[in-house]
Design a protein around this motif. Structure first.
Motif, PDB file in Angstrom:
ATOM      1  N   ARG A 122       0.827  -1.210   0.000  1.00 11.07           N
ATOM      2  CA  ARG A 122       0.000   0.000   0.000  1.00 11.07           C
ATOM      3  C   ARG A 122       0.862   1.262   0.000  1.00 11.07           C
ATOM      4  O   ARG A 122       0.544   2.258  -0.648  1.00 11.07           O
ATOM      5  CB  ARG A 122      -0.913   0.007   1.222  1.00 11.07           C
ATOM      6  CG  ARG A 122      -1.864  -1.157   1.228  1.00 11.07           C
ATOM      7  CD  ARG A 122      -3.229  -0.727   1.754  1.00 11.07           C
ATOM      8  NE  ARG A 122      -4.242  -1.612   1.178  1.00 11.07           N
ATOM      9  CZ  ARG A 122      -4.754  -1.454  -0.017  1.00 11.07           C
ATOM     10  NH1 ARG A 122      -4.374  -0.453  -0.767  1.00 11.07           N
ATOM     11  NH2 ARG A 122      -5.647  -2.292  -0.482  1.00 11.07           N
ATOM     12  N   TYR A 123       1.931   1.206   0.768  1.00 11.16           N
ATOM     13  CA  TYR A 123       2.843   2.356   0.829  1.00 11.16           C
ATOM     14  C   TYR A 123       3.421   2.635  -0.563  1.00 11.16           C
ATOM     15  O   TYR A 123       3.466   3.784  -1.021  1.00 11.16           O
ATOM     16  CB  TYR A 123       3.950   2.041   1.833  1.00 11.16           C
ATOM     17  CG  TYR A 123       4.734   3.239   2.329  1.00 11.16           C
ATOM     18  CD1 TYR A 123       4.282   4.548   2.159  1.00 11.16           C
ATOM     19  CD2 TYR A 123       5.951   3.046   2.982  1.00 11.16           C
ATOM     20  CE1 TYR A 123       5.004   5.624   2.629  1.00 11.16           C
ATOM     21  CE2 TYR A 123       6.690   4.117   3.457  1.00 11.16           C
ATOM     22  CZ  TYR A 123       6.215   5.415   3.270  1.00 11.16           C
ATOM     23  OH  TYR A 123       6.947   6.484   3.738  1.00 11.16           O
ATOM     24  N   ARG A 125       2.111   1.841  -3.446  1.00 16.77           N
ATOM     25  CA  ARG A 125       1.041   2.343  -4.316  1.00 16.77           C
ATOM     26  C   ARG A 125       0.858   3.853  -4.153  1.00 16.77           C
ATOM     27  O   ARG A 125       0.535   4.562  -5.109  1.00 16.77           O
ATOM     28  CB  ARG A 125      -0.277   1.632  -4.003  1.00 16.77           C
ATOM     29  CG  ARG A 125      -0.378   0.213  -4.558  1.00 16.77           C
ATOM     30  CD  ARG A 125      -1.767  -0.347  -4.291  1.00 16.77           C
ATOM     31  NE  ARG A 125      -1.898  -1.705  -4.760  1.00 16.77           N
ATOM     32  CZ  ARG A 125      -2.202  -2.046  -6.011  1.00 16.77           C
ATOM     33  NH1 ARG A 125      -2.384  -1.102  -6.917  1.00 16.77           N
ATOM     34  NH2 ARG A 125      -2.316  -3.316  -6.369  1.00 16.77           N
ATOM     35  N   LYS A 126       1.021   4.333  -2.936  1.00 15.21           N
ATOM     36  CA  LYS A 126       0.830   5.763  -2.678  1.00 15.21           C
ATOM     37  C   LYS A 126       2.023   6.590  -3.161  1.00 15.21           C
ATOM     38  O   LYS A 126       1.864   7.689  -3.684  1.00 15.21           O
ATOM     39  CB  LYS A 126       0.605   5.991  -1.179  1.00 15.21           C
ATOM     40  CG  LYS A 126      -0.749   5.504  -0.688  1.00 15.21           C
ATOM     41  CD  LYS A 126      -0.901   5.719   0.803  1.00 15.21           C
ATOM     42  CE  LYS A 126      -2.272   5.285   1.299  1.00 15.21           C
ATOM     43  NZ  LYS A 126      -3.361   6.151   0.816  1.00 15.21           N
ATOM     44  N   ILE A 127       3.229   6.046  -2.966  1.00 18.13           N
ATOM     45  CA  ILE A 127       4.433   6.805  -3.309  1.00 18.13           C
ATOM     46  C   ILE A 127       4.793   6.649  -4.787  1.00 18.13           C
ATOM     47  O   ILE A 127       5.272   7.581  -5.430  1.00 18.13           O
ATOM     48  CB  ILE A 127       5.616   6.350  -2.422  1.00 18.13           C
ATOM     49  CG1 ILE A 127       5.269   6.536  -0.936  1.00 18.13           C
ATOM     50  CG2 ILE A 127       6.875   7.132  -2.757  1.00 18.13           C
ATOM     51  CD1 ILE A 127       4.899   7.953  -0.549  1.00 18.13           C
ATOM     52  N   PRO A 129       2.641   5.467  -7.681  1.00 12.93           N
ATOM     53  CA  PRO A 129       1.409   4.977  -8.319  1.00 12.93           C
ATOM     54  C   PRO A 129       1.634   4.636  -9.791  1.00 12.93           C
ATOM     55  O   PRO A 129       2.562   5.131 -10.431  1.00 12.93           O
ATOM     56  CB  PRO A 129       0.445   6.154  -8.169  1.00 12.93           C
ATOM     57  CG  PRO A 129       1.332   7.354  -8.095  1.00 12.93           C
ATOM     58  CD  PRO A 129       2.576   6.909  -7.381  1.00 12.93           C
ATOM     59  N   ASP A 171       8.918   9.959   0.501  1.00 10.87           N
ATOM     60  CA  ASP A 171       7.669  10.342   1.172  1.00 10.87           C
ATOM     61  C   ASP A 171       7.803  11.722   1.807  1.00 10.87           C
ATOM     62  O   ASP A 171       7.831  11.876   3.032  1.00 10.87           O
ATOM     63  CB  ASP A 171       7.306   9.286   2.222  1.00 10.87           C
ATOM     64  CG  ASP A 171       5.951   9.545   2.858  1.00 10.87           C
ATOM     65  OD1 ASP A 171       5.208  10.409   2.352  1.00 10.87           O
ATOM     66  OD2 ASP A 171       5.639   8.870   3.864  1.00 10.87           O
ATOM     67  N   VAL A 175       3.275  10.575   4.176  1.00 11.82           N
ATOM     68  CA  VAL A 175       2.080   9.757   3.963  1.00 11.82           C
ATOM     69  C   VAL A 175       1.999   8.630   4.973  1.00 11.82           C
ATOM     70  O   VAL A 175       0.913   8.287   5.465  1.00 11.82           O
ATOM     71  CB  VAL A 175       2.095   9.181   2.529  1.00 11.82           C
ATOM     72  CG1 VAL A 175       1.023   8.110   2.359  1.00 11.82           C
ATOM     73  CG2 VAL A 175       1.897  10.290   1.513  1.00 11.82           C
ATOM     74  N   MET A 179      -0.916   6.515   7.423  1.00 11.93           N
ATOM     75  CA  MET A 179      -1.156   5.077   7.262  1.00 11.93           C
ATOM     76  C   MET A 179      -1.044   4.318   8.576  1.00 11.93           C
ATOM     77  O   MET A 179      -1.634   3.252   8.719  1.00 11.93           O
ATOM     78  CB  MET A 179      -0.171   4.499   6.250  1.00 11.93           C
ATOM     79  CG  MET A 179      -0.364   5.008   4.831  1.00 11.93           C
ATOM     80  SD  MET A 179       0.804   4.282   3.674  1.00 11.93           S
ATOM     81  CE  MET A 179       0.247   2.564   3.651  1.00 11.93           C
ATOM     82  N   ASP A 186      -6.779   2.202   5.388  1.00 12.81           N
ATOM     83  CA  ASP A 186      -5.948   1.570   4.362  1.00 12.81           C
ATOM     84  C   ASP A 186      -5.377   0.231   4.790  1.00 12.81           C
ATOM     85  O   ASP A 186      -5.263  -0.701   3.984  1.00 12.81           O
ATOM     86  CB  ASP A 186      -4.770   2.490   4.003  1.00 12.81           C
ATOM     87  CG  ASP A 186      -5.152   3.473   2.910  1.00 12.81           C
ATOM     88  OD1 ASP A 186      -6.358   3.626   2.679  1.00 12.81           O
ATOM     89  OD2 ASP A 186      -4.246   4.071   2.315  1.00 12.81           O
ATOM     90  N   ASN A 194      -7.066  -0.769  -4.775  1.00  9.95           N
ATOM     91  CA  ASN A 194      -6.734   0.652  -4.739  1.00  9.95           C
ATOM     92  C   ASN A 194      -7.688   1.357  -3.770  1.00  9.95           C
ATOM     93  O   ASN A 194      -8.908   1.320  -3.962  1.00  9.95           O
ATOM     94  CB  ASN A 194      -6.874   1.252  -6.143  1.00  9.95           C
ATOM     95  CG  ASN A 194      -6.364   2.678  -6.214  1.00  9.95           C
ATOM     96  OD1 ASN A 194      -6.379   3.422  -5.240  1.00  9.95           O
ATOM     97  ND2 ASN A 194      -5.918   3.070  -7.384  1.00  9.95           N
TER      98      ASN A 194
END
Length: 485
Positions: A122-123, A125-127, A129, A171, A175, A179, A186, A194
């Motif tokens: 997940r981390y 995906r955020k940083i 994408p 980051d 972010v 989380m 999340d 997503n």
């Protein structure tokens, strides 16, 4: 959280004998303690799982029974694992998998432990994408992160630690702090989902769909509040194999809003019948066992028969009990003057093979009696619409029942006039009726008689004369679809 360990991370990877914590066991553990900038401590060990390691696992990890026979049991290292994890943020790639195993086996060893979780999938995906894959191997390839001893706990934990440090450098908006909040949504999500798809879900009644990586529907559910219900699938620490596999397969969510809970229930049922999703089980089992059928033999004679119903098979009437089907068929024989030799009561059935040719009744007369009997029975079944609120103020939901069978449903403009049954049917989507859906409608009709309007096929022109076409019951409001006060 202990101040001395504040913002310290336990980066964990495990190898196991299988895919779920309840029936499988850990074979290897690696823990890397990290302060967000550098590695502070590292520990790993093989673990004797106390059971055979399947060949498929050996092929993936290289760990076999000989390698772990002299390794410590989990009980023997549980206290050390607990001390390393205690008061630290638990980090892993697909975190819920590792977390569920560690927590379950610590519990079995007498240690009550829980932790804030951070998933590097997940981390990432955020940083970063938009990547095609977020598997550990692919991410390491994309980012030029060295990875040795792939699919071994130590090698994967080291690679995850480098990935974590890399993401933290990028980051700039911190972010990860959002989380790791205790209630961060999340961290509950399936690893391949997503979060933006969840955020777009409405807080309204309707039906939601879980899709796999290829877009195939694997689960259909209904909800009074779609967003809240979807989230409930991801909460808790359920270690059952079915749930673990289920969460891994969820890649996308879609939904359809409905005006009422009843519309949601009916659509859920219809969609389960249409998609037959892998993880829906309850409604698949809810099927009537018996039906009354009509068929024509090779001599042109119509027969009435009671038999078990197969999926998608149409019949005159469905029954949960064979006894009820027999009662109806006997009433057909008695009131329709039908020759019982052309009626089949389940296993104890007769056929025209046992009837001598010179004893056969007139075929046209016999068939006319059977057809008339069926027609009269269907005419006795009510036709009506159930009108309720729509998805917004300018529409109403409409459920149509014709001759005792669920015909279809949809949404109608509350300012339009509908003059007869055919007019209403043209405004809704037709669905294949089944016993469960009809039972839902019947129960709703009994609870809310004021929302029911009985229909005939009589055409009327002036709206104020609608009573001739929509003869509603005495509890209904004196209006057509509630449009005329």
């Amino acid at each position: 959280m202990n101040q001395s360990k504040k913002q310290e991370f336990a980066i964990v990877d495990i190898e196991t004998t299988g895919g779920n914590a309840k029936s499988s066991r850990i074979t290897e553990v690696a823990i890397v303690i990290h302060d967000g900038n550098q590695v502070l401590e590292r520990w790993e060990t093989l673990v004797n799982p106390g059971k055979e390691i399947p060949n498929s696992i050996f092929a993936l990890t290289g760990i076999d029974n000989d390698m772990v026979k002299d390794a410590p049991l989990f009980d023997e290292v549980a206290e050390h694992i607990f001390s390393m994890l205690k008061d630290r943020i638990f980090v892993a790639h697909n975190v819920n998998f590792d977390y569920s195993f560690i927590r379950f086996q610590l519990q079995e060893s007498g240690f009550e432990w829980s932790a804030i979780k951070l998933c590097t999938v997940r981390y990432a995906r955020k940083i970063k994408p938009g990547l095609l894959s977020y598997s550990l191997g692919r991410l390491c390839d994309y980012l030029d992160i060295p990875i040795e001893n792939r699919h071994r706990a130590g090698g994967d934990a080291d690679a995850t630690a480098i990935l974590f440090a890399y993401l933290k450098v990028l980051d700039t908006d911190q972010v990860f702090q959002d989380m790791i909040k205790h209630k961060a949504v999340d961290q509950r999500f399936p690893p391949h989902l997503n979060p933006l798809e969840y955020e777009q879900l409405p807080n309204e009644a309707g039906v939601y769909y879980f899709h796999d990586k290829d877009g195939k529907v694997i689960y259909v559910g209904k909800a009074v509040n779609i967003k809240k219900r979807v989230l409930s699938h991801f909460t808790g620490n359920n270690i059952q194999a079915q749930r673990q596999h289920f969460l891994k397969e969820i890649h996308h969510i879609s939904y359809e809003c409905c005006g009422t809970e009843l519309m949601s229930l009916l659509l859920e049922c219809a969609e389960i019948k249409r998609f037959w999703p892998k993880y829906n089980r309850a409604l698949k089992r809810y099927e009537p066992k018996f039906g009354l059928f009509s068929y024509e033999d090779q001599n042109g004679y119509l027969h009435l028969a009671i038999g078990k119903v197969n999926r998608g098979q149409s019949c005159i009437q469905l029954f949960q009990r064979e006894y009820d089907a027999i009662q109806l068929l006997q009433s057909f024989i008695q009131h329709g003057d039908i020759n019982p030799q052309f009626c089949q009561f389940g296993q104890a059935s007769l056929s025209t093979k046992s009837i001598k040719k010179d004893e056969l009744p007139d075929r046209d007369l016999h068939n006319t009696r059977v057809e008339r009997c069926i027609e009269d029975w269907l005419k006795q079944q009510p036709s009506y619409v159930l009108i309720d609120r729509g998805r917004h103020a300018d529409e109403k939901s409409c459920i149509v029942v014709e001759n005792g069978l669920f015909y279809g449903m949809g949404y109608i403009d509350q300012y339009c006039q509908y003059q007869d049954l055919e007019d209403v049917k043209g405004q809704v989507q037709k669905y294949q009726s089944n016993h469960y859906m009809m039972e839902l409608v019947k129960m709703a009709a009994e609870r809310q008689p004021a929302k029911i309007y009985f229909l005939t096929k009589t055409t009327v022109l002036p709206a104020k004369a609608a009573e001739t076409a929509f003869s509603y019951n005495k509890w209904a409001p004196n209006s057509l679809f509630g449009l005329y006060e």
